[in-house]
Design an enzyme around this catalytic site. Structure first.
Site, mmCIF file in Angstrom:
data_model
loop_
_atom_site.group_PDB
_atom_site.id
_atom_site.type_symbol
_atom_site.label_atom_id
_atom_site.label_comp_id
_atom_site.label_asym_id
_atom_site.label_seq_id
_atom_site.Cartn_x
_atom_site.Cartn_y
_atom_site.Cartn_z
ATOM 1 N N CYS A 50 -62.545 186.262 -62.260
ATOM 2 C CA CYS A 50 -61.043 185.737 -62.660
ATOM 3 C C CYS A 50 -61.018 186.247 -63.981
ATOM 4 O O CYS A 50 -61.601 185.970 -65.049
ATOM 5 C CB CYS A 50 -60.991 184.324 -62.539
ATOM 6 N N CYS A 54 -59.756 180.625 -69.010
ATOM 7 C CA CYS A 54 -59.871 179.165 -69.199
ATOM 8 C C CYS A 54 -61.248 178.495 -69.591
ATOM 9 O O CYS A 54 -62.330 179.014 -68.990
ATOM 10 C CB CYS A 54 -59.671 178.542 -67.921
ATOM 11 N N CYS A 57 -63.773 176.794 -67.271
ATOM 12 C CA CYS A 57 -64.018 177.649 -66.273
ATOM 13 C C CYS A 57 -65.275 178.557 -65.774
ATOM 14 O O CYS A 57 -65.061 179.632 -66.421
ATOM 15 C CB CYS A 57 -62.814 178.113 -65.529
ATOM 16 N N CYS A 94 -58.871 172.024 -49.078
ATOM 17 C CA CYS A 94 -58.113 172.374 -50.126
ATOM 18 C C CYS A 94 -58.828 173.903 -50.419
ATOM 19 O O CYS A 94 -60.114 173.654 -50.458
ATOM 20 C CB CYS A 94 -58.239 171.573 -51.065
ATOM 21 N N CYS A 126 -54.236 172.240 -48.411
ATOM 22 C CA CYS A 126 -53.458 172.636 -50.002
ATOM 23 C C CYS A 126 -54.408 173.977 -50.291
ATOM 24 O O CYS A 126 -55.383 174.189 -49.813
ATOM 25 C CB CYS A 126 -54.129 171.570 -50.573
ATOM 26 N N CYS A 186 -49.472 169.340 -56.086
ATOM 27 C CA CYS A 186 -50.357 168.586 -56.473
ATOM 28 C C CYS A 186 -50.866 168.896 -58.047
ATOM 29 O O CYS A 186 -51.238 170.313 -58.351
ATOM 30 C CB CYS A 186 -51.675 168.960 -55.664
ATOM 31 N N ARG A 258 -56.137 161.528 -57.486
ATOM 32 C CA ARG A 258 -57.631 161.936 -56.855
ATOM 33 C C ARG A 258 -58.561 161.813 -57.975
ATOM 34 O O ARG A 258 -58.372 162.761 -59.002
ATOM 35 C CB ARG A 258 -57.399 163.175 -56.531
HETATM 36 N N1 SAM Z 1 -57.553 179.841 -60.305
HETATM 37 C C1 SAM Z 1 -56.408 178.723 -59.923
HETATM 38 C C2 SAM Z 1 -55.952 178.019 -61.195
HETATM 39 O O1 SAM Z 1 -56.543 177.996 -61.980
HETATM 40 O O2 SAM Z 1 -54.741 177.688 -60.980
HETATM 41 C C3 SAM Z 1 -57.231 177.965 -58.945
HETATM 42 C C4 SAM Z 1 -58.525 177.353 -59.163
HETATM 43 S S1 SAM Z 1 -58.669 176.431 -60.565
HETATM 44 C C5 SAM Z 1 -60.663 176.424 -60.570
HETATM 45 C C6 SAM Z 1 -58.337 174.687 -60.179
HETATM 46 C C7 SAM Z 1 -58.531 173.794 -61.345
HETATM 47 O O3 SAM Z 1 -59.907 173.243 -61.396
HETATM 48 C C8 SAM Z 1 -58.273 174.020 -62.876
HETATM 49 O O4 SAM Z 1 -57.078 174.008 -63.112
HETATM 50 C C9 SAM Z 1 -59.124 172.854 -63.373
HETATM 51 O O5 SAM Z 1 -58.108 171.810 -63.886
HETATM 52 C C10 SAM Z 1 -60.134 172.345 -62.515
HETATM 53 N N2 SAM Z 1 -61.463 172.837 -63.115
HETATM 54 C C11 SAM Z 1 -61.823 174.171 -63.160
HETATM 55 N N3 SAM Z 1 -63.130 174.315 -63.704
HETATM 56 C C12 SAM Z 1 -63.375 172.786 -63.896
HETATM 57 C C13 SAM Z 1 -64.404 172.349 -64.693
HETATM 58 N N4 SAM Z 1 -65.532 172.923 -65.318
HETATM 59 N N5 SAM Z 1 -64.421 170.962 -65.011
HETATM 60 C C14 SAM Z 1 -63.543 170.163 -64.474
HETATM 61 N N6 SAM Z 1 -62.384 170.581 -63.672
HETATM 62 C C15 SAM Z 1 -62.207 172.015 -63.537
HETATM 63 FE FE1 SF4 Z 2 -59.326 181.578 -63.292
HETATM 64 FE FE2 SF4 Z 2 -60.858 179.572 -63.373
HETATM 65 FE FE3 SF4 Z 2 -58.812 179.705 -65.001
HETATM 66 FE FE4 SF4 Z 2 -58.430 179.360 -62.264
HETATM 67 S S1 SF4 Z 2 -59.364 177.752 -63.751
HETATM 68 S S2 SF4 Z 2 -57.307 180.705 -63.594
HETATM 69 S S3 SF4 Z 2 -60.167 180.228 -61.504
HETATM 70 S S4 SF4 Z 2 -60.382 181.008 -64.935
#
Ligand code: SAM
Ligand code: SF4
Ligand code: DTB
Length: 336
Positions: A50, A54, A57, A94, A126, A186, A258
């Protein structure tokens, strides 16, 4: 209508814990089926690579040790996973994609077919695909999508400490497209990233001010994945999660709260306290997107031991159908 302030939210969040839980349980009993829990199974349909940064992530390609990028999964594989999830008791499926924004063309068509397929199984569908434009939201609605997950993650003030490649307003714009298309929103966030209590409460304040309020609010505890910038964050105290669930329940009486990422680090007792505080949905299945989740059998035992029941599955439809009020099924009392 009185406008809620940060001070109001702090006054709730900071109540003595037993008072807070008591109050949240009162709201929960008034607005929700108190003994029922929604089971949602997650599947990463497009993993890794990606372009967003973030900080929490593991799927971001901007971090040093990243996961390999995989292509979008085949829909038959996804639907067989959805069927298996349904057969093990989940009622919502989901699907998450590590995209900055939903792709067009064949990939988007494939996601639409996945949504239709999941709905035909009698499950709620979802997806979380990153940013979405208005047309994509309408197409997802047309395919029967139940809800779109797009988290605020934290407060507007703390946000730039965690993500620099898209803005808070980008997130709000996507949520607006989702809502305008008539898809349930959500939306929630993460605690344990180094934010303050005010940041947590500001995030809840923003969520509670949505009109309509989100249909579901995922409360994630950071899973500190090695190789991400947040790898060294200390774990949260489980009571902090209880406070978030309770405050969310009080502010958003009709939402599903959730209890999301981070459950593997929680005791059974801490999880039951979260349910008592108003959480009524979990991710069910031994994997979240890329990290571990509690074992399904252990979760079923936990619910049974706590006297909670998963929402019962709808029969297979073979076509997209309108949402009905959920039924609940009572689990047999555990015989030891
Ligand atoms: N890429 C898309 C986005 O960011 O909207 C969808 C997938 S993203 C992994 C969805 C959510 O998962 C993130 O917004 C975050 O809140 C949660 N998330 C991701 N990594 C995480 C982590 N290491 N610990 C807790 N929550 C996490
Ligand atoms: Fe990409 Fe992870 Fe951020 Fe979703 S949360 S936009 S998968 S880096
Ligand atoms: C949400 O709020 N939590 C889920 C879901 N929405 C998509 C994702 C949690 C991901 C945890 C880290 C991982 O497994 O990669």
């Amino acid at each position: 209508m009185t406008v809620l302030t940060l001070e109001d939210v702090r006054a709730i969040h900071d109540l003595p814990l037993t008072q807070l839980v008591f109050r949240a349980q009162g709201v929960h009993r008034e607005h929700q089926q108190p003994d029922s829990v929604q089971l949602c199974t997650l599947l990463s349909i497009k993993t890794g690579g990606c372009p967003e940064d973030c900080g929490y992530c593991p799927q971001s390609s901007r971090h040093d040790k990243t996961m390999d990028a995989e292509p979008l999964l085949d829909e038959r594989h996804v639907l067989s996973q959805a069927r298996a999830a349904r057969d093990s008791g989940a009622t919502r499926f989901c699907m998450g994609a590590a995209w900055r924004n939903a792709k067009g063309g064949e990939q988007f068509e494939r996601v639409l077919r996945m949504v239709r397929g999941v709905r035909a199984l009698g499950m709620e569908a979802c997806v979380t695909l990153g940013m979405l434009d208005g047309e994509q939201a309408l197409a997802l609605k047309e395919a029967g999508l139940t809800a779109y997950n797009h988290n605020l993650d934290t407060s507007r003030e703390f946000y730039s400490e965690i993500i620099s490649t898209r803005t808070y307003d980008d997130r709000l714009r996507t949520l607006e497209h989702v809502s305008h298309a008539g898809i349930s929103v959500c939306c929630g966030g993460i605690i344990g990233m180094g934010e303050s209590i005010d940041d947590r409460c500001n995030m809840l304040l923003t969520l509670a001010s949505f009109s309509p309020q989100p249909e579901s609010v995922p409360v994630n505890a950071l899973v500190a994945v090695p190789g991400t910038p947040l790898e060294a964050q200390p774990p949260i105290d489980p009571f902090e999660l209880v406070r978030m669930c309770a405050t969310a329940r009080i502010l958003m009486p009709n939402a599903r709260v959730r209890l999301s990422a981070g459950r593997t680090a929680l005791s059974r007792e801490a999880q039951v306290l979260c349910f008592l505080a108003g959480a009524n949905s979990i991710f069910f299945g031994d994997k979240l997107l890329t990290t571990a989740n509690p074992d399904g059998d252990d979760d079923m035992k936990l619910l049974r031991d706590a006297g909670l029941s998963p929402i019962a599955a709808e029969p297979e439809q073979g076509h997209v159908h309108a949402q009905k009020a959920p039924r609940t099924v009572r689990l047999p009392i555990a015989v030891v």
